[in-house]
Write a protein that holds these residues in place. Structure first.
Motif, PDB file in Angstrom:
ATOM      1  N   PRO A 144      28.111  37.730  37.654  1.00 51.26           N
ATOM      2  CA  PRO A 144      29.323  38.340  38.219  1.00 51.26           C
ATOM      3  C   PRO A 144      28.976  39.186  39.442  1.00 51.26           C
ATOM      4  O   PRO A 144      27.858  39.698  39.574  1.00 51.26           O
ATOM      5  CB  PRO A 144      29.839  39.212  37.071  1.00 51.26           C
TER       6      PRO A 144
ATOM      7  N   PRO B 228      30.959  42.110  40.655  1.00 52.66           N
ATOM      8  CA  PRO B 228      32.113  43.015  40.582  1.00 52.66           C
ATOM      9  C   PRO B 228      32.143  44.011  41.742  1.00 52.66           C
ATOM     10  O   PRO B 228      31.124  44.607  42.104  1.00 52.66           O
ATOM     11  CB  PRO B 228      31.902  43.740  39.254  1.00 52.66           C
ATOM     12  N   ARG B 229      33.295  44.188  42.324  1.00 50.45           N
ATOM     13  CA  ARG B 229      33.476  45.175  43.392  1.00 50.45           C
ATOM     14  C   ARG B 229      34.220  46.409  42.891  1.00 50.45           C
ATOM     15  O   ARG B 229      34.443  47.347  43.655  1.00 50.45           O
ATOM     16  CB  ARG B 229      34.202  44.527  44.576  1.00 50.45           C
ATOM     17  N   SER B 230      34.589  46.399  41.645  1.00 50.08           N
ATOM     18  CA  SER B 230      35.191  47.562  40.997  1.00 50.08           C
ATOM     19  C   SER B 230      34.941  47.431  39.509  1.00 50.08           C
ATOM     20  O   SER B 230      34.581  46.348  39.013  1.00 50.08           O
ATOM     21  CB  SER B 230      36.704  47.609  41.264  1.00 50.08           C
TER      22      SER B 230
ATOM     23  N   THR C  60      25.742  43.295  36.414  1.00 52.65           N
ATOM     24  CA  THR C  60      27.111  43.777  36.604  1.00 52.65           C
ATOM     25  C   THR C  60      27.142  45.152  37.267  1.00 52.65           C
ATOM     26  O   THR C  60      28.144  45.871  37.157  1.00 52.65           O
ATOM     27  CB  THR C  60      27.896  43.800  35.282  1.00 52.65           C
TER      28      THR C  60
ATOM     29  N   GLU D  26      36.681  44.659  37.692  1.00 53.70           N
ATOM     30  CA  GLU D  26      36.175  43.298  37.845  1.00 53.70           C
ATOM     31  C   GLU D  26      34.959  43.007  36.962  1.00 53.70           C
ATOM     32  O   GLU D  26      34.458  41.885  36.968  1.00 53.70           O
ATOM     33  CB  GLU D  26      35.824  43.029  39.310  1.00 53.70           C
TER      34      GLU D  26
END
Length: 205
Positions: free
Chosen positions: A143, A145-147, A190, A150
């Motif tokens: 993954p 994730p940008r936040s 992550t 996510e």
């Protein structure tokens, strides 16, 4: 959650007093920051190390990770440093000893599951061993994730790993617990994009 003296941005990153960006949960305490900076997400490929982390993830079910981390040395003492052969030989007197041990989580079901999982770990050596089984579920991509929103809580690979371990006699190894394990031992990365730890494991570029 951002700790005192740190600022949390819109992307789920916390900026510490040292100026480094971390995924926000790492700033809950100095203990959590140290764990995040030095261990979480780094590859673990040995049987004892994976059995320890699988066991602790099982105990964490329904609790905060900070609670488990604070008791980690107590767990190591109580469970013979998570040596699978030693724990596999625990008997009912050991269960009663552990149920009375205030230094750990005194949950009989989780205690007996850990002993059973040690026996399953030993048995799994005939099929390549726990490290081979766990790492064989590494996905083709991690993954990004940008936040925090996510960051997934499970994946097809964690579903498959949970099913594989359950078939081998393991307990407290549901898909969400197994995804947390995969995060902790570097199988997926992550760390929120922008964290100074993103990509540090060497498993993912």
């Amino acid at each position: 959650m951002a700790g005192a003296g740190s600022g949390e941005g819109d992307e789920g990153l916390a900026i510490g007093e040292d100026g480094l960006a971390r995924t926000a949960w790492a700033m809950g305490s100095e203990m959590m920051r140290q764990y995040y900076d030095t261990e979480w997400g780094m590859p673990v490929r040995d049987e004892r190390g994976l059995f320890e982390r699988l066991s602790l993830e099982g105990f964490q079910s329904g609790l905060s990770w900070a609670t488990i981390l604070a008791k980690r040395e107590n767990f190591r003492r109580a469970f013979a440093d998570f040596e699978p052969d030693v724990v596999a030989a625990f008997d009912e007197s050991d269960v009663e000893r552990l149920v009375q041990d205030a230094g750990i989580i005194r949950h009989r079901g989780k205690i007996t599951a850990t002993i059973g999982n040690a026996r399953a770990t030993v048995a799994l050596r005939a099929e390549g061993g726990l490290p081979e089984v766990i790492w064989s579920h590494r996905p083709e991509a991690t993954p990004v994730p940008r936040s925090m929103a996510e960051v997934p809580s499970r994946s097809p690979e964690s579903d498959a790993l949970a099913a594989r371990l359950r078939a081998a006699g393991f307990r407290f190894v549901g898909p969400t617990t197994m995804f947390a394990l995969m995060e902790a031992v570097g199988i997926v990365d992550t760390h929120v994009v922008g964290s100074h730890r993103r990509g540090s494991s060497g498993v993912w570029s």
